[in-house]
Scaffold this motif. Structure first.
Motif, PDB file in Angstrom:
ATOM      1  N   SER A 171      14.005  11.300   5.528  1.00  0.00           N
ATOM      2  CA  SER A 171      14.106   9.962   5.362  1.00  0.00           C
ATOM      3  C   SER A 171      12.985   9.086   4.941  1.00  0.00           C
ATOM      4  O   SER A 171      11.681   9.624   5.279  1.00  0.00           O
ATOM      5  CB  SER A 171      14.319   9.224   6.735  1.00  0.00           C
ATOM      6  OG  SER A 171      15.634   9.915   7.114  1.00  0.00           O
ATOM      7  N   GLY A 172      13.006   8.037   4.086  1.00  0.00           N
ATOM      8  CA  GLY A 172      11.828   7.332   3.814  1.00  0.00           C
ATOM      9  C   GLY A 172      11.074   7.956   2.533  1.00  0.00           C
ATOM     10  O   GLY A 172      10.130   7.483   2.297  1.00  0.00           O
ATOM     11  N   THR A 173      11.584   8.873   2.146  1.00  0.00           N
ATOM     12  CA  THR A 173      11.094   9.705   0.802  1.00  0.00           C
ATOM     13  C   THR A 173      11.143   8.851  -0.370  1.00  0.00           C
ATOM     14  O   THR A 173      10.546   9.146  -1.551  1.00  0.00           O
ATOM     15  CB  THR A 173      11.133  10.972   0.509  1.00  0.00           C
ATOM     16  OG1 THR A 173      12.635  11.257   0.818  1.00  0.00           O
ATOM     17  CG2 THR A 173      10.545  11.829   1.871  1.00  0.00           C
ATOM     18  N   GLY A 174      12.048   7.887  -0.531  1.00  0.00           N
ATOM     19  CA  GLY A 174      12.329   7.239  -1.569  1.00  0.00           C
ATOM     20  C   GLY A 174      13.723   7.643  -2.550  1.00  0.00           C
ATOM     21  O   GLY A 174      13.773   7.358  -3.795  1.00  0.00           O
ATOM     22  N   LYS A 175      14.509   8.188  -1.711  1.00  0.00           N
ATOM     23  CA  LYS A 175      15.705   8.459  -2.468  1.00  0.00           C
ATOM     24  C   LYS A 175      16.473   7.077  -2.697  1.00  0.00           C
ATOM     25  O   LYS A 175      17.112   6.937  -3.993  1.00  0.00           O
ATOM     26  CB  LYS A 175      16.758   9.485  -1.578  1.00  0.00           C
ATOM     27  CG  LYS A 175      15.910  10.608  -1.165  1.00  0.00           C
ATOM     28  CD  LYS A 175      16.876  11.518  -0.166  1.00  0.00           C
ATOM     29  CE  LYS A 175      17.262  10.842   1.133  1.00  0.00           C
ATOM     30  NZ  LYS A 175      16.332  10.320   2.125  1.00  0.00           N
ATOM     31  N   SER A 176      16.755   6.174  -1.903  1.00  0.00           N
ATOM     32  CA  SER A 176      17.332   5.058  -2.200  1.00  0.00           C
ATOM     33  C   SER A 176      16.637   4.272  -3.274  1.00  0.00           C
ATOM     34  O   SER A 176      17.214   3.739  -4.237  1.00  0.00           O
ATOM     35  CB  SER A 176      17.611   4.218  -0.868  1.00  0.00           C
ATOM     36  OG  SER A 176      18.458   4.936  -0.022  1.00  0.00           O
ATOM     37  N   VAL A 177      15.521   4.319  -2.971  1.00  0.00           N
ATOM     38  CA  VAL A 177      14.419   3.347  -4.014  1.00  0.00           C
ATOM     39  C   VAL A 177      14.726   4.253  -5.428  1.00  0.00           C
ATOM     40  O   VAL A 177      15.115   3.389  -6.605  1.00  0.00           O
ATOM     41  CB  VAL A 177      13.009   3.723  -3.777  1.00  0.00           C
ATOM     42  CG1 VAL A 177      12.417   3.115  -4.857  1.00  0.00           C
ATOM     43  CG2 VAL A 177      12.945   2.569  -2.504  1.00  0.00           C
ATOM     44  N   THR A 178      14.853   5.552  -5.664  1.00  0.00           N
ATOM     45  CA  THR A 178      15.108   6.030  -6.837  1.00  0.00           C
ATOM     46  C   THR A 178      16.449   5.707  -7.450  1.00  0.00           C
ATOM     47  O   THR A 178      16.577   5.255  -8.736  1.00  0.00           O
ATOM     48  CB  THR A 178      15.308   7.793  -6.680  1.00  0.00           C
ATOM     49  OG1 THR A 178      13.915   8.059  -6.246  1.00  0.00           O
ATOM     50  CG2 THR A 178      15.566   8.323  -8.020  1.00  0.00           C
ATOM     51  N   THR A 191      13.749 -11.833   4.971  1.00  0.00           N
ATOM     52  CA  THR A 191      13.078 -10.711   5.073  1.00  0.00           C
ATOM     53  C   THR A 191      14.177  -9.923   6.097  1.00  0.00           C
ATOM     54  O   THR A 191      14.865 -10.399   6.897  1.00  0.00           O
ATOM     55  CB  THR A 191      12.077 -10.839   5.812  1.00  0.00           C
ATOM     56  OG1 THR A 191      11.747 -11.385   6.874  1.00  0.00           O
ATOM     57  CG2 THR A 191      11.007 -10.856   4.658  1.00  0.00           C
ATOM     58  N   ARG A 192      13.970  -8.589   6.220  1.00  0.00           N
ATOM     59  CA  ARG A 192      14.683  -7.484   6.839  1.00  0.00           C
ATOM     60  C   ARG A 192      15.019  -7.959   8.200  1.00  0.00           C
ATOM     61  O   ARG A 192      14.186  -8.540   8.753  1.00  0.00           O
ATOM     62  CB  ARG A 192      14.213  -6.227   6.569  1.00  0.00           C
ATOM     63  CG  ARG A 192      14.342  -5.781   5.258  1.00  0.00           C
ATOM     64  CD  ARG A 192      13.352  -4.525   4.783  1.00  0.00           C
ATOM     65  NE  ARG A 192      13.411  -4.200   3.449  1.00  0.00           N
ATOM     66  CZ  ARG A 192      14.541  -3.321   3.099  1.00  0.00           C
ATOM     67  NH1 ARG A 192      15.139  -2.787   3.957  1.00  0.00           N
ATOM     68  NH2 ARG A 192      14.700  -3.088   1.736  1.00  0.00           N
ATOM     69  N   GLY A 193      16.185  -7.449   8.570  1.00  0.00           N
ATOM     70  CA  GLY A 193      16.467  -7.642   9.813  1.00  0.00           C
ATOM     71  C   GLY A 193      17.267  -8.842  10.399  1.00  0.00           C
ATOM     72  O   GLY A 193      17.238  -9.854   9.972  1.00  0.00           O
ATOM     73  N   ASP A 238       0.778  -1.367  -0.024  1.00  0.00           N
ATOM     74  CA  ASP A 238      -0.022  -0.115   0.029  1.00  0.00           C
ATOM     75  C   ASP A 238       0.842   1.246   0.041  1.00  0.00           C
ATOM     76  O   ASP A 238       0.277   2.409   0.000  1.00  0.00           O
ATOM     77  CB  ASP A 238      -0.906   0.117   1.456  1.00  0.00           C
ATOM     78  CG  ASP A 238      -1.742  -1.192   1.403  1.00  0.00           C
ATOM     79  OD1 ASP A 238      -2.194  -1.765   0.279  1.00  0.00           O
ATOM     80  OD2 ASP A 238      -2.228  -1.470   2.434  1.00  0.00           O
ATOM     81  N   ARG A 239       2.130   0.995   0.211  1.00  0.00           N
ATOM     82  CA  ARG A 239       2.717   2.168   0.483  1.00  0.00           C
ATOM     83  C   ARG A 239       3.739   2.706  -0.890  1.00  0.00           C
ATOM     84  O   ARG A 239       4.426   2.130  -1.467  1.00  0.00           O
ATOM     85  CB  ARG A 239       4.231   1.845   1.412  1.00  0.00           C
ATOM     86  CG  ARG A 239       5.334   2.665   1.536  1.00  0.00           C
ATOM     87  CD  ARG A 239       5.158   3.249   3.041  1.00  0.00           C
ATOM     88  NE  ARG A 239       6.248   4.215   3.041  1.00  0.00           N
ATOM     89  CZ  ARG A 239       6.502   5.492   2.494  1.00  0.00           C
ATOM     90  NH1 ARG A 239       5.741   6.040   1.614  1.00  0.00           N
ATOM     91  NH2 ARG A 239       7.549   6.259   2.940  1.00  0.00           N
ATOM     92  N   VAL A 240       2.889   3.762  -1.369  1.00  0.00           N
ATOM     93  CA  VAL A 240       3.528   4.572  -2.537  1.00  0.00           C
ATOM     94  C   VAL A 240       4.681   5.486  -2.377  1.00  0.00           C
ATOM     95  O   VAL A 240       4.745   6.166  -1.597  1.00  0.00           O
ATOM     96  CB  VAL A 240       2.355   5.392  -3.226  1.00  0.00           C
ATOM     97  CG1 VAL A 240       2.683   5.988  -4.515  1.00  0.00           C
ATOM     98  CG2 VAL A 240       0.972   4.744  -3.466  1.00  0.00           C
TER      99      VAL A 240
HETATM  100  N1  LIG Z   1      12.480  -3.612  -0.990  1.00  0.00           N
HETATM  101  C1  LIG Z   1      11.506  -2.909  -0.405  1.00  0.00           C
HETATM  102  N2  LIG Z   1      10.417  -3.564   0.210  1.00  0.00           N
HETATM  103  C2  LIG Z   1       9.452  -2.779   0.773  1.00  0.00           C
HETATM  104  N3  LIG Z   1       9.373  -1.438   1.027  1.00  0.00           N
HETATM  105  C3  LIG Z   1      10.692  -0.769   0.755  1.00  0.00           C
HETATM  106  C4  LIG Z   1      11.630  -1.558   0.103  1.00  0.00           C
HETATM  107  N4  LIG Z   1      12.807  -0.629  -0.208  1.00  0.00           N
HETATM  108  C5  LIG Z   1      12.394   0.464   0.343  1.00  0.00           C
HETATM  109  N5  LIG Z   1      11.029   0.393   0.705  1.00  0.00           N
HETATM  110  C6  LIG Z   1      10.115   1.408   1.502  1.00  0.00           C
HETATM  111  O1  LIG Z   1      10.195   2.574   0.730  1.00  0.00           O
HETATM  112  C7  LIG Z   1      10.304   3.663   1.138  1.00  0.00           C
HETATM  113  C8  LIG Z   1      11.314   4.746   0.705  1.00  0.00           C
HETATM  114  O2  LIG Z   1      12.491   3.948   1.096  1.00  0.00           O
HETATM  115  P1  LIG Z   1      14.002   4.680   0.748  1.00  0.00           P
HETATM  116  O3  LIG Z   1      14.096   4.887  -0.620  1.00  0.00           O
HETATM  117  O4  LIG Z   1      14.997   3.697   1.458  1.00  0.00           O
HETATM  118  O5  LIG Z   1      13.904   6.149   1.596  1.00  0.00           O
HETATM  119  P2  LIG Z   1      15.272   7.049   1.910  1.00  0.00           P
HETATM  120  O6  LIG Z   1      14.490   8.325   1.140  1.00  0.00           O
HETATM  121  O7  LIG Z   1      15.427   7.327   3.066  1.00  0.00           O
HETATM  122  O8  LIG Z   1      16.317   6.702   1.093  1.00  0.00           O
HETATM  123  C9  LIG Z   1      10.316   3.638   2.886  1.00  0.00           C
HETATM  124  O9  LIG Z   1       8.920   3.611   3.510  1.00  0.00           O
HETATM  125  C10 LIG Z   1      10.809   2.102   2.721  1.00  0.00           C
HETATM  126  O10 LIG Z   1      10.369   1.326   3.768  1.00  0.00           O
END
Ligand SMILES: Nc1ncnc2c1ncn2[C@@H]1O[C@H](COP(=O)(O)OP(=O)(O)O)[C@@H](O)[C@H]1O
Ligand SMILES: [Mg+2]
Lengths: 248, 265
Positions: free
Chosen positions: A42-49, B224-226, A19-21
């Motif tokens: 934190s958690g805004t999707g930078k690493s995901v990007t 899974t994580r952790g 559910d987490r967009v």
């Molecule tokens: N592989 C994954 N599976 C599920 N949720 C993820 C995964 N990777 C990141 N998320 C979620 O996506 C969101 C953005 O994560 P992330 O990009 O790491 O944030 P940040 O901007 O701090 O780098 C967070 O809510 C994180 O929990």
């Protein structure tokens, strides 16, 4: 596109985990040889990007282009070919903990070059020297501090001289002096023609490195432009970022 | 109330089926990659060495003890029929056909299965598997296939060790009871063992190795994580591979009886 192709381009990328967009219709392009800074809480999707750019995460919708090629459609072998021209520094460094620091840096050379043993070791040592860790060659990753591991991760990411270097919070855990040295290293790489994508909380370092900055929030790019553009942006989130000192 | 419970059970069954399905896809992909170049020879050798050095002392000690115990049981039975001379051969057949492969399989599932589950689980949660992919290395091939192949090669070898340790244990028990000499004991041991036993034991242990390696790698890759997830992957690797191993043993014994009727008779 060809010669005009952006080094990296997001074309209406969306991504959700359950559910987490996390990303919603995000588009941007990064010109070759420039440095792009990504800011956001934190958690805004930078690493995901960043992980989208190297194909570790695939978008639910939209395209991710690297040098004009849509990598979301690529088969594993073709994707590997694209990845060989990229370097990635993980937020937690992700060093291989069963081998030494030196072998971590040498690993990409062993896999992807035909260099001899002496040349591989020399190059790995040079990269470690670049991040001020000459002495750590024989250490195990577990024996290093967080900031040192981060620098080893950067040395490993740079060792194949990638066209595109993706770095996730390079100065987190570093003292201000080392942090500025790493900034200097990244600026040098960009001058030499490497395209950089840098996620950072450190605004002074973002100002020093990046040609262009983007602020992520609520799954979208809230603001984008040069540091001067963002300084002049009235959005409270952008102001909160640009006025902050070193974030860590 | 009842409806909710039924729903929960239903969901659990669906989840189990889904992960079983995902495992079989993983295992199928491993079978394909096992025979497709390039082969990570160095990595496979490293894994065989790691597996061997971790398991050999355990295998030798367990094999010796199993040999002593089996020999004592066999003696109690055969002596009543005045067939004491058959003890070495009886023990050897029991070891080579069933006890050796099964006990070795279960010990390796406990030792290496847990190790692989934990190691790959830790690599998953610390993003080392992603880091390999980012370096353009096929992590499935480099980490999972190498470990699966190492288990498939090591298990028949470890089983052979277990069989010899078992025979040595049997000899110790017999020598204590009757003072039988080692050469005679050994000669009698091999009286009933044929080529078919050798082939079927090898096939069986190679399959056991595949099960242990693939189940443990699958659970490690999907940790899974952790840190909790790492421990989970490790425990589940032992439990799941042990159960699958015993189930496959039933099928394999049946199959071997069909292929080698002389063993069943
Ligand atoms: N592989 C994954 N599976 C599920 N949720 C993820 C995964 N990777 C990141 N998320 C979620 O996506 C969101 C953005 O994560 P992330 O990009 O790491 O944030 P940040 O901007 O701090 O780098 C967070 O809510 C994180 O929990
Ligand atoms: Mg992050």
């Amino acid at each position: 596109m060809s010669s005009l192709a952006a080094a990296v381009e997001f074309d209406r990328v969306s991504k959700a985990f359950g559910d987490r967009v996390v990303l919603q219709d995000v588009s941007f392009a990064i010109a070759p040889g420039t440095a792009f800074g990504v800011l956001g809480r934190s958690g805004t999707g930078k690493s995901v990007t960043l992980k989208h750019i190297i194909g570790l995460i695939r978008p639910d919708a939209g395209r991710v282009l690297v040098h004009g090629e849509d990598i979301t459609e690529l088969r594993p072998r073709a994707l590997a070919r694209v990845r060989r021209r990229m370097g990635f520094l993980f937020q937690e460094a992700a060093l291989f903990d069963s081998i030494t620091v030196g072998e971590n840096v040498a690993f990409p050379l062993r896999r992807h070059t035909r260099l001899g043993e002496a040349a591989i070791v020399a190059r790995a040592r040079q990269r470690l020297a670049d991040v001020e860790l000459s002495d750590a060659f024989d250490a195990m990753p577990a024996d290093l501090s967080g900031g040192m591991r981060k620098r080893v991760g950067l040395a490993r990411a740079m060792v194949l001289d990638p066209d595109i270097l993706l770095v996730d919070e390079p100065s987190a855990g570093l003292d201000p002096i080392t942090s500025r040295e790493i900034d200097g290293l990244l600026i040098g790489l960009r001058r030499a023609g490497t395209t950089l994508v840098v996620v950072t909380h450190n605004i002074p370092s973002a100002r020093a490195i990046a040609d262009e900055l983007a602020v992520l929030g609520d799954g979208r790019i809230v603001a984008r432009g040069t540091a001067a553009d963002l300084d002049a942006n009235p959005d409270p989130l952008v102001q909160a970022f640009m006025r902050a000192g070193t974030g860590g | 109330m009842q409806g909710a419970a039924a729903e929960r059970v239903g969901q659990a069954v669906l989840d189990a089926l889904a992960s079983a399905g995902a495992y079989f896809v993983f295992a199928g992909r491993a079978l394909v990659e096992l025979v497709r170049p390039p082969f990570e020879v160095r990595e496979v050798l490293r894994q065989i060495y790691a597996l061997g050095s971790r398991s050999i002392p355990l295998i030798l000690a367990a094999g010796f003890a199993v040999g002593v115990v089996l020999s004592m049981h066999t003696r109690a039975t055969l002596e009543r029929f005045g067939a004491g001379a058959l003890i070495p051969a009886g023990l050897a057949v029991a070891l080579v056909r069933e006890t050796g492969p099964l006990v070795t399989g279960l010990l390796v599932a406990g030792r290496a299965g847990a190790g692989i589950g934990a190691e790959l689980g830790a690599m998953r949660v610390t993003e080392q598997i992603d880091a390999l992919e980012a370096i353009a290395v096929d992590a499935f091939k480099y980490l999972a296939v190498t470990r699966i192949l190492a288990c498939m090669i090591a298990l028949p070898l470890l089983t052979t060790l277990m069989d010899f340790a078992g025979m040595t244990g049997g000899f110790a028990a017999e020598a204590a009871a009757t003072g039988i000499a080692w050469p005679l004991y050994f000669q009698r041991s091999f009286e009933l063992i044929g080529f078919a036993d050798f082939v079927s034991a090898t096939v069986k242990t190679v399959v056991f190795g595949f099960i242990i390696g693939s189940v443990a790698s699958y659970l490690g890759f999907h940790a899974t994580r952790g840190t909790e997830g790492v421990g989970d992957a490790s425990t589940r690797a032992v439990v799941a591979s042990s159960i699958l191993l015993i189930l496959s043993d039933v099928l394999l014994v049946k199959l071997i009886f069909i292929l080698f009727p002389q063993i069943g008779s």
